[in-house]
Write a protein that holds these residues in place. Structure first.
Motif, PDB file in Angstrom:
ATOM      1  N   THR A 113      -2.393  16.892 -14.560  1.00 16.46           N
ATOM      2  CA  THR A 113      -1.650  16.095 -13.583  1.00 16.46           C
ATOM      3  C   THR A 113      -0.840  14.989 -14.245  1.00 16.46           C
ATOM      4  O   THR A 113      -0.209  14.186 -13.548  1.00 16.46           O
ATOM      5  CB  THR A 113      -2.601  15.464 -12.546  1.00 16.46           C
ATOM      6  OG1 THR A 113      -3.449  14.508 -13.202  1.00 16.46           O
ATOM      7  CG2 THR A 113      -3.462  16.527 -11.880  1.00 16.46           C
ATOM      8  N   GLY A 114      -0.879  14.940 -15.565  1.00 13.79           N
ATOM      9  CA  GLY A 114      -0.107  13.936 -16.285  1.00 13.79           C
ATOM     10  C   GLY A 114      -0.837  12.632 -16.518  1.00 13.79           C
ATOM     11  O   GLY A 114      -0.282  11.701 -17.100  1.00 13.79           O
ATOM     12  N   ARG A 143      -2.387  13.929 -22.152  1.00 14.63           N
ATOM     13  CA  ARG A 143      -2.437  13.957 -20.684  1.00 14.63           C
ATOM     14  C   ARG A 143      -3.184  15.183 -20.167  1.00 14.63           C
ATOM     15  O   ARG A 143      -3.230  16.208 -20.845  1.00 14.63           O
ATOM     16  CB  ARG A 143      -1.008  13.958 -20.117  1.00 14.63           C
ATOM     17  CG  ARG A 143      -0.184  12.753 -20.535  1.00 14.63           C
ATOM     18  CD  ARG A 143       1.279  12.909 -20.160  1.00 14.63           C
ATOM     19  NE  ARG A 143       2.068  11.795 -20.636  1.00 14.63           N
ATOM     20  CZ  ARG A 143       2.250  10.654 -19.967  1.00 14.63           C
ATOM     21  NH1 ARG A 143       1.689  10.518 -18.772  1.00 14.63           N
ATOM     22  NH2 ARG A 143       2.963   9.672 -20.461  1.00 14.63           N
ATOM     23  N   ASP A 194       2.386   9.637 -14.633  1.00 12.75           N
ATOM     24  CA  ASP A 194       1.819  10.968 -14.446  1.00 12.75           C
ATOM     25  C   ASP A 194       2.917  11.885 -13.896  1.00 12.75           C
ATOM     26  O   ASP A 194       4.082  11.497 -13.813  1.00 12.75           O
ATOM     27  CB  ASP A 194       0.580  10.938 -13.546  1.00 12.75           C
ATOM     28  CG  ASP A 194       0.894  10.468 -12.119  1.00 12.75           C
ATOM     29  OD1 ASP A 194       2.081  10.447 -11.742  1.00 12.75           O
ATOM     30  OD2 ASP A 194      -0.052  10.157 -11.379  1.00 12.75           O
ATOM     31  N   THR A 195       2.562  13.093 -13.510  1.00 14.85           N
ATOM     32  CA  THR A 195       3.588  14.054 -13.075  1.00 14.85           C
ATOM     33  C   THR A 195       4.277  13.634 -11.770  1.00 14.85           C
ATOM     34  O   THR A 195       5.379  14.085 -11.476  1.00 14.85           O
ATOM     35  CB  THR A 195       2.968  15.447 -12.884  1.00 14.85           C
ATOM     36  OG1 THR A 195       1.827  15.344 -12.016  1.00 14.85           O
ATOM     37  CG2 THR A 195       2.521  16.033 -14.220  1.00 14.85           C
ATOM     38  N   ASP A 196       3.616  12.777 -10.980  1.00  8.76           N
ATOM     39  CA  ASP A 196       4.230  12.274  -9.744  1.00  8.76           C
ATOM     40  C   ASP A 196       4.958  10.955  -9.964  1.00  8.76           C
ATOM     41  O   ASP A 196       5.483  10.375  -9.005  1.00  8.76           O
ATOM     42  CB  ASP A 196       3.172  12.090  -8.661  1.00  8.76           C
ATOM     43  CG  ASP A 196       2.632  13.412  -8.140  1.00  8.76           C
ATOM     44  OD1 ASP A 196       3.395  14.394  -8.165  1.00  8.76           O
ATOM     45  OD2 ASP A 196       1.466  13.460  -7.719  1.00  8.76           O
TER      46      ASP A 196
END
Length: 332
Positions: free
Chosen positions: A174-175, A171, A205-207
């Motif tokens: 931001t993932g 990743r 992802d991170t969100d």
């Protein structure tokens, strides 16, 4: 009186370690192993390097040592040297010339990314086969080579990377992984290839956004259709605002064609996010007229219009008229 040239030829320097920028040389000193007495009684040496253009020699080392390392050289370049031996008597002699090539400069992550961006399969393979570079090395943007290949749709190069051990689940900051890059960029062949390699629709992802969120943001209908047919969850929510892909369409692009594919696949038209908003409410606030109509035609709760009265000043008149028209039809 000038020193006399000796008829005895010394052995040429022995080449030791050679790198891309240096050459190590050594030689014997049979006459003065112990080096007793004052230095003027010692044999001294001069290493001379040949100029390839003029074929003349110039000294690069003068002294009593029997070892010298030439540094600051160019990689993959031919160099020629000879040894000049000057004895205490003043006699001197030159060894035969010895030639050597410096090694090729070691490959770096930059070389790997350059080969990838040039879409040069042979160069990419050469760098990877050298085993000097980590196949997952990041570029300045924080992308691995496989992420870049996914973003650009270089499926054949991605295959080379994967066969050399590239991590499909790696990743960025931001993932995002390679599958998300391919989905957002709309490269269907790449998406299919990564799925074949084991990439999963459940990655986040991170969100908390999924590959489908990214495909929807990229507005790529063939990719979205394939993902749904392949079993991708339609109403997957991110972890920040609890937005589904349909909510992303309502908030960002307003693309009615993308929304239609999601709705036909069973997306919840009245799903609520963390703040209690529905796709219709968000589409209204963003003035996506065609999408508002599609959502209403697909069963969106138009009575939510009453809950939006406090937002009325922020709405565009054409959407207000559309909602008013529907309310009047219900009254009839």
């Amino acid at each position: 009186m000038n020193p006399a040239k000796s008829p005895d030829l010394p052995q040429p320097p022995v080449i030791g370690k050679v790198s891309h920028h240096s050459i190590e040389m050594s030689w014997l000193n049979e006459e003065n192993k112990s080096r007793t007495g004052p230095p003027e009684h010692w044999t001294h040496f001069s290493v001379e390097q040949m100029d390839p253009k003029t074929h003349t020699f110039s000294s690069i080392y003068i002294g009593y040592s029997t070892r010298h390392v030439v540094e600051g050289l160019k990689s993959s370049t031919h160099y020629s040297f000879r040894l000049m031996v000057t004895r205490p008597s003043g006699e001197f002699s030159f060894s035969p010339v010895v030639s050597v090539f410096t090694k090729r400069e070691p490959f770096s992550g930059e070389n790997l990314h350059q080969a990838l961006n040039r879409e040069n399969e042979q160069e990419l393979t050469t760098v990877l086969q050298s085993r000097m570079v980590n196949v997952d090395v990041h570029d300045k943007m924080g992308f691995t080579p496989l992420m870049v290949a996914a973003q650009k749709g270089f499926t054949s190069l991605a295959d080379i990377l994967v066969k050399h051990g590239a991590d499909i689940n790696k990743r960025d900051s931001t993932g995002r992984n390679s599958l998300m890059q391919a989905c957002y960029s709309g490269h269907l062949d790449m998406v299919k290839y990564l799925r074949k390699c084991g990439s999963t629709w459940q990655s986040r992802d991170t969100d908390g956004c999924s590959p489908l969120h990214w495909a929807v943001d990229g507005e790529h209908l063939p990719v979205i259709t394939y993902m749904i047919q392949d079993g991708c969850e339609v109403d997957v929510m991110d972890k920040v605002s609890l937005w589904t892909p349909l909510m992303h369409v309502s908030a960002i692009s307003g693309n009615a064609a993308v929304a239609s594919v999601l709705l036909q696949a069973g997306a919840d038209v009245n799903v609520r996010d963390k703040a209690g908003k529905t796709p219709l409410m968000v589409a209204v606030l963003n003035n996506h007229v065609k999408l508002v109509k599609l959502l209403l035609d697909s069963g969106a709760d138009h009575h939510l219009k009453n809950k939006l009265e406090t937002k009325r000043l922020f709405m565009f008149q054409n959407i207000i008229n559309l909602l008013d028209k529907i309310s009047m039809e219900d009254s009839d």
